[in-house]
Design a protein around this motif. Structure first.
Motif, PDB file in Angstrom:
ATOM      1  N   LYS A  92      24.496 -31.158  43.271  1.00 38.80           N
ATOM      2  CA  LYS A  92      24.500 -29.928  42.142  1.00 38.80           C
ATOM      3  C   LYS A  92      25.473 -30.595  40.957  1.00 38.80           C
ATOM      4  O   LYS A  92      26.361 -31.132  41.133  1.00 38.80           O
ATOM      5  CB  LYS A  92      25.179 -28.809  42.585  1.00 38.80           C
ATOM      6  CG  LYS A  92      25.050 -27.441  41.588  1.00 38.80           C
ATOM      7  CD  LYS A  92      25.845 -26.293  42.072  1.00 38.80           C
ATOM      8  CE  LYS A  92      25.917 -25.303  40.997  1.00 38.80           C
ATOM      9  NZ  LYS A  92      26.519 -24.052  41.717  1.00 38.80           N
ATOM     10  N   ASP A 111      28.383 -32.709  42.909  1.00 42.61           N
ATOM     11  CA  ASP A 111      28.910 -32.353  44.215  1.00 42.61           C
ATOM     12  C   ASP A 111      28.279 -32.913  45.353  1.00 42.61           C
ATOM     13  O   ASP A 111      27.046 -33.746  45.066  1.00 42.61           O
ATOM     14  CB  ASP A 111      29.184 -30.889  44.488  1.00 42.61           C
ATOM     15  CG  ASP A 111      27.906 -30.296  44.852  1.00 42.61           C
ATOM     16  OD1 ASP A 111      26.829 -30.860  44.770  1.00 42.61           O
ATOM     17  OD2 ASP A 111      27.801 -28.962  44.653  1.00 42.61           O
ATOM     18  N   HIS A 112      28.544 -32.995  46.754  1.00 41.44           N
ATOM     19  CA  HIS A 112      27.987 -33.962  47.582  1.00 41.44           C
ATOM     20  C   HIS A 112      26.528 -33.234  47.687  1.00 41.44           C
ATOM     21  O   HIS A 112      25.723 -33.884  48.522  1.00 41.44           O
ATOM     22  CB  HIS A 112      28.635 -33.645  48.727  1.00 41.44           C
ATOM     23  CG  HIS A 112      30.128 -34.551  48.644  1.00 41.44           C
ATOM     24  ND1 HIS A 112      30.176 -35.848  48.763  1.00 41.44           N
ATOM     25  CD2 HIS A 112      31.238 -34.026  48.450  1.00 41.44           C
ATOM     26  CE1 HIS A 112      31.515 -36.051  48.551  1.00 41.44           C
ATOM     27  NE2 HIS A 112      32.127 -35.091  48.264  1.00 41.44           N
ATOM     28  N   ALA A 113      26.181 -32.102  47.479  1.00 44.53           N
ATOM     29  CA  ALA A 113      24.755 -31.709  47.540  1.00 44.53           C
ATOM     30  C   ALA A 113      23.796 -31.961  46.383  1.00 44.53           C
ATOM     31  O   ALA A 113      22.622 -31.786  46.325  1.00 44.53           O
ATOM     32  CB  ALA A 113      24.729 -30.100  47.683  1.00 44.53           C
ATOM     33  N   GLN A 152      22.860 -39.661  48.520  1.00 47.72           N
ATOM     34  CA  GLN A 152      23.148 -38.625  49.392  1.00 47.72           C
ATOM     35  C   GLN A 152      22.367 -37.283  48.943  1.00 47.72           C
ATOM     36  O   GLN A 152      21.916 -36.434  49.621  1.00 47.72           O
ATOM     37  CB  GLN A 152      24.749 -38.309  49.321  1.00 47.72           C
ATOM     38  CG  GLN A 152      25.318 -37.228  50.066  1.00 47.72           C
ATOM     39  CD  GLN A 152      26.784 -37.137  49.941  1.00 47.72           C
ATOM     40  OE1 GLN A 152      27.503 -38.212  50.234  1.00 47.72           O
ATOM     41  NE2 GLN A 152      27.334 -35.987  50.206  1.00 47.72           N
ATOM     42  N   ALA A 153      22.276 -37.341  47.571  1.00 42.00           N
ATOM     43  CA  ALA A 153      21.195 -36.308  46.960  1.00 42.00           C
ATOM     44  C   ALA A 153      20.656 -36.683  45.794  1.00 42.00           C
ATOM     45  O   ALA A 153      21.282 -37.585  45.130  1.00 42.00           O
ATOM     46  CB  ALA A 153      22.058 -34.987  46.810  1.00 42.00           C
TER      47      ALA A 153
END
Length: 278
Positions: free
Chosen positions: A185, A181-183, A93-94
């Motif tokens: 980070k 997190d989903h980004a 996802q990242a």
């Protein structure tokens, strides 16, 4: 798992760990009906590396820029010595840039703590779900610098939390908690209390992070060895019930010559390989 310098190989240990490229492998472990385990220790001739591809004998890992594609062509270890073939595709996802020193000699890189995975293997293991990708790098044997460690990775509503807890051989300890997190980070967090729960079938001590008053519970036994346990564990973190992958590694036990001799049964050595296959 791909290894250059196969840290759990008795052949690598017996060699004095002077030539990691001469002890490489692709480790595959599947569970349930048709489950298999592969960890063939291969020689230098089996290894090829480029910027985006790791090839070990007939198997390889390839980064496309968006997906990690793992093509598997291995033979299961005793007692089920049969082919293990297929493809695993992991889509992060990242991708994070986090790097953590577990010890002056050991680095952990949680590349993609949140990912999707597509599994298609010959034993009937075909599924899609939640995945994870990380890496460890070291300049010394794990058992030379650690006595014991546990690791856990738990999905949460905000992304995922990972915990590393270890006792080093010099008596110092590691207590690390991070949230991703989903980004992608990454931030360090104050971990809930370290909580013991039921030992593994081989009586390896197990502990993980849990809210006060919560007793973690095993939901699935995935891999059990005299010095190692991998399982799905349910815990509660900041009021949220979550189930994730947990590992416990007893390196005091792993230092035993008896344990290393037992491993030779499950980790065959194939020193020669001719790279003449597609």
């Amino acid at each position: 798992m791909g290894f250059i310098g196969s840290v759990f190989s008795p052949w690598y240990a017996a060699s004095g760990r002077r030539d990691p490229q001469n002890h490489c492998c692709l480790n595959v472990a599947t569970y349930g009906p048709g489950g298999r385990f592969t960890m063939t220790d291969r020689g230098r001739s089996a290894l090829r590396q480029t910027t985006d591809t790791l090839t070990v004998g007939p198997s390889r890992m390839h980064w496309t820029g968006r997906h990690l594609v793992i093509d598997i062509d291995e033979i299961g270890a005793l007692p089920l010595v049969t082919p293990v073939r297929g493809r695993i595709t992991l889509t992060p996802q990242a991708v994070t840039d986090a790097e953590v020193a577990l010890h002056p000699n050991h680095i952990w890189r949680p590349f993609a703590p949140i990912a999707r995975i597509d599994v298609d293997l010959t034993q009937g293991h075909r599924w899609q779900g939640h995945g994870y990708f990380d890496a460890n790098f070291g300049t010394a044997a794990l058992e030379a610098d650690f006595d014991f460690w546990t690791w856990g990775r738990y999905p949460t509503q905000n992304g995922a939390q990972c915990f590393y807890d270890a006792t080093r051989r010099d008596g110092s300890t590691l207590a690390l908690g991070i949230e991703i997190d989903h980004a992608g980070k990454v931030r360090e967090i104050a971990a809930p209390p370290l909580t013991r729960f039921k030992r593994s079938l081989w009586q390896v001590k197990r502990e993980t992070r849990a809210d006060a008053g919560t007793l973690p519970q095993q939901r699935l036994n995935m891999l059990d060895a005299p010095f190692y346990s991998r399982s799905l564990v349910q815990t509660r973190l900041n009021g949220e019930v979550t189930t994730g992958v947990h590992e416990a590694l007893d390196l005091t036990r792993f230092r035993s010559p008896l344990v290393k001799s037992m491993l030779a049964v499950r980790v065959p050595r194939r020193a020669k390989w001719t790279q003449d296959r597609p």
